[in-house]
Design an enzyme around this catalytic site. Sequence first.
Site, PDB file in Angstrom:
ATOM      1  N   GLN A 183       0.835  -0.015   4.125  1.00 40.24           N
ATOM      2  CA  GLN A 183       0.356  -1.432   4.306  1.00 40.24           C
ATOM      3  C   GLN A 183       0.064  -1.742   5.571  1.00 40.24           C
ATOM      4  O   GLN A 183      -0.627  -2.894   5.773  1.00 40.24           O
ATOM      5  CB  GLN A 183       1.616  -2.652   3.733  1.00 40.24           C
ATOM      6  CG  GLN A 183       2.278  -2.447   2.496  1.00 40.24           C
ATOM      7  CD  GLN A 183       1.205  -2.972   1.464  1.00 40.24           C
ATOM      8  OE1 GLN A 183       0.115  -3.331   1.658  1.00 40.24           O
ATOM      9  NE2 GLN A 183       1.566  -2.633  -0.036  1.00 40.24           N
ATOM     10  N   SER A 203      -2.779   5.224   2.419  1.00 40.07           N
ATOM     11  CA  SER A 203      -3.130   5.434   1.065  1.00 40.07           C
ATOM     12  C   SER A 203      -4.425   4.804   1.187  1.00 40.07           C
ATOM     13  O   SER A 203      -4.728   3.789   1.875  1.00 40.07           O
ATOM     14  CB  SER A 203      -2.313   4.468   0.258  1.00 40.07           C
ATOM     15  OG  SER A 203      -3.083   4.202  -1.052  1.00 40.07           O
ATOM     16  N   CYS A 327       4.459  -2.519  -8.190  1.00 38.55           N
ATOM     17  CA  CYS A 327       5.112  -1.210  -8.680  1.00 38.55           C
ATOM     18  C   CYS A 327       6.486  -1.267  -9.388  1.00 38.55           C
ATOM     19  O   CYS A 327       6.787  -0.210 -10.224  1.00 38.55           O
ATOM     20  CB  CYS A 327       5.299  -0.213  -7.541  1.00 38.55           C
ATOM     21  SG  CYS A 327       3.743  -0.085  -6.646  1.00 38.55           S
TER      22      CYS A 327
END
Lengths: 379, 386
Positions: A183, A203, A327
């Site tokens: 994040q 990511s 998620c």
Amino acid sequence: MNILETKIFLDNASTTKPLESVIKTTGEAMHKFYGNASSFHKLGIISEKIIRETRNYILDFLNDSDGNFYFTSGGTESNNLAIFGANNIKNLKIILSSTIEHASVYNSIKYLENSGVKTKYLVPDSNFEISEQKLEDLISSDTDFISIMHVNNETGMILPIERISEIKNKRCPNAIFHVDAVQSFGKIFIDVKKLGIDLLSISAHKIHGPKGIGGLYASKKINLHPILFGGKQQNKVRPGTEPVELISGFKTTVKYENLNIQKNYEYIKKINNYAREKFSEINGIIINSPDSASPYILNISVLDIKSEILLNFLSENNIFVSSSSACTGNSKSHVLTAVNLPENRIESAIRISFSIFNSVQDIDKLCELIKKAQKNLII
Amino acid sequence: MEREILIKFGEIFLKGENKAKFEKALFDNINQKINKFGIFNIKKMGSVFAVSGENTEKILSIIKKIFGISSISYAYKTSKNIEEIKNAAEEEIETKIKNKNIKSFKIEAKRTDKSFYLNSLEICTKIGEFILKKFNLKVDVHNPDLIIKIEIRNHAYVYSEKILGAGGLPVGTSGLGTVMISGGIDSPVATFMMAKRGLKINAVHFSTPPYTSERSVDKVKRILKKISEYSGTIKFFNINFSEIQKEIKKLCAEDLVTIISRRFMSKISQKIAISEKSSCLITGESLGQVASQTVSAINCTSHDIFLPVFRPLIGFDKSEIINISKKIGTFEISIEDFEDCCSLFSPKRPKINPVLKFVQNNELKIKNQDELIKNAIKNCETCEIN
């Protein structure tokens, strides 16, 4: 849904809309650079070059050009590779993590715990703070692995990475320090050397890159073992044909973030401040995120309206936010539970997360709809 | 060697004068289902349908789910030549021996074509002798490991296995039923059971957006798609029940919210049924399972409904319902975790034995009932599921 309708996407902590330039480079790579990077022919060599350049670019961005970087399928795999690849369960004494980690870290640590490894957890208080005393108490000389997230995905809380690193270096300098930066990467500048980070998960799709690609940074001193077995790619640490097209898109997005990180941060901060101000004017809204949180994430509770109901209502009106983390689906937020928020705030919490594609007008529209929801949905 | 699927009818035989109508319905149902998967030819031979075409094996699993069929056999088809019949029997035994420990056998022959030069007994003898010579097997007429069946019709058919069909009556032969479907375990099973008795199905679902998500409607659609493998196309009506639900919650006694909601749902379903020329309602109620399914609650729910309401699960235990739901493949979808229509509005202590008069009076607090019902029906979303 009519795809031409205006959509306001405020769920950027779950994923982001890809940049046009990312779509272009990813598509172009599929057209042109479809060679397998392990092949000896020219097309293979081109693919290999793209992968190498991207790897070097990311390492430079993290300020450790001597480190290693392994491409993975994304944050979950990176976290698993860090935790299971860097540790030999038999030799592990104590692992330190926190109670607000992403499920991919939390469940991995739980797995080790069930296999007999001793674990300790940092627990933030309800102001999302971890006291100096707690850190001093929990980081001990026999700690050999620390896995802590940089920015919490549900609340934006920034964890004291720097302080943890300092105490670690004092108490257990040989412990491995893993940071889940999914994040924060590309949003907050990270200098892995300065912060003493050994492993860092990132990511692409959280920063306008393609889904299905991410990576794990590992400092030179870390000896990683594979968790997937196969060919010789990526020094056998992460075998499997590298997806050159996704890596191309990844590079484009990292370049963009690198060049704009400060400017984007200021822009998002402005939207976040505006949102906080507007929300404070509406009765029944409580801001859950701490003032010091990353501006990219803002967690609020709209009292008396269950998260899912507000989410459905906003979704019907083409505003997309998230209840708890995307998620974990329907279950109650373990993060808000961990910091001991009152039940009525947990039940009614929604996560608003920003990107450069948002504007203050989006916040106006959101506020308008929240007021409408308060009027019509409370039963 | 050419193969055909032999389909034997179920209860259709019992239906006397209606036999032709039932057979036609079954023929059409089979035709509609299998023609999605290729070109197949169905022909009627007495009380059997024979399906031929390329790669017939792949449609066996589809035929197994069609109501009105008692058994299915995957047969070798040959000319009426005893040598060819022997070859077919040999091939059938060879495939069976590979997978199973077979030591004994028996031949059963049936001669629909009486002009064939051998009678049933003679066919059995000839083929039996041949098999005894070819294979190391014994004859056992009482308890054989394998029964080779030979049917002489306009062709000869050889097979050993009888696959159980889905039973019941061809869908449509009993008319059109309207099921009140939720995303739970019971109503899908009730739907399946009534389709099995020959009802074509319309399904009415009540959703309460935004209190329930789009995913919960999608869940119901996926359940219906599963059932449509048996029932054929289902017409789906999604009623937005939020306005009515909120009015009930606002105006009526808290412990009667569920009962009054169900009364509204029944009335709406009946109106839809009538406009679609459906002559009955179907629910998944099972006596005493929850507060709204006691005798007095059911009396309150359907007192003002004049269409017959079928409740095929009324005498079933939950475990029995779950077993069927697992068998038909709806269970896995039903247990997915979404808020369904009633859970958010359900009272903490619902009335277990509501009194009809009291419920009716309490319901009168909602003044614009007709308008609410009319609007709900007017705004309903429909689609066909298959």
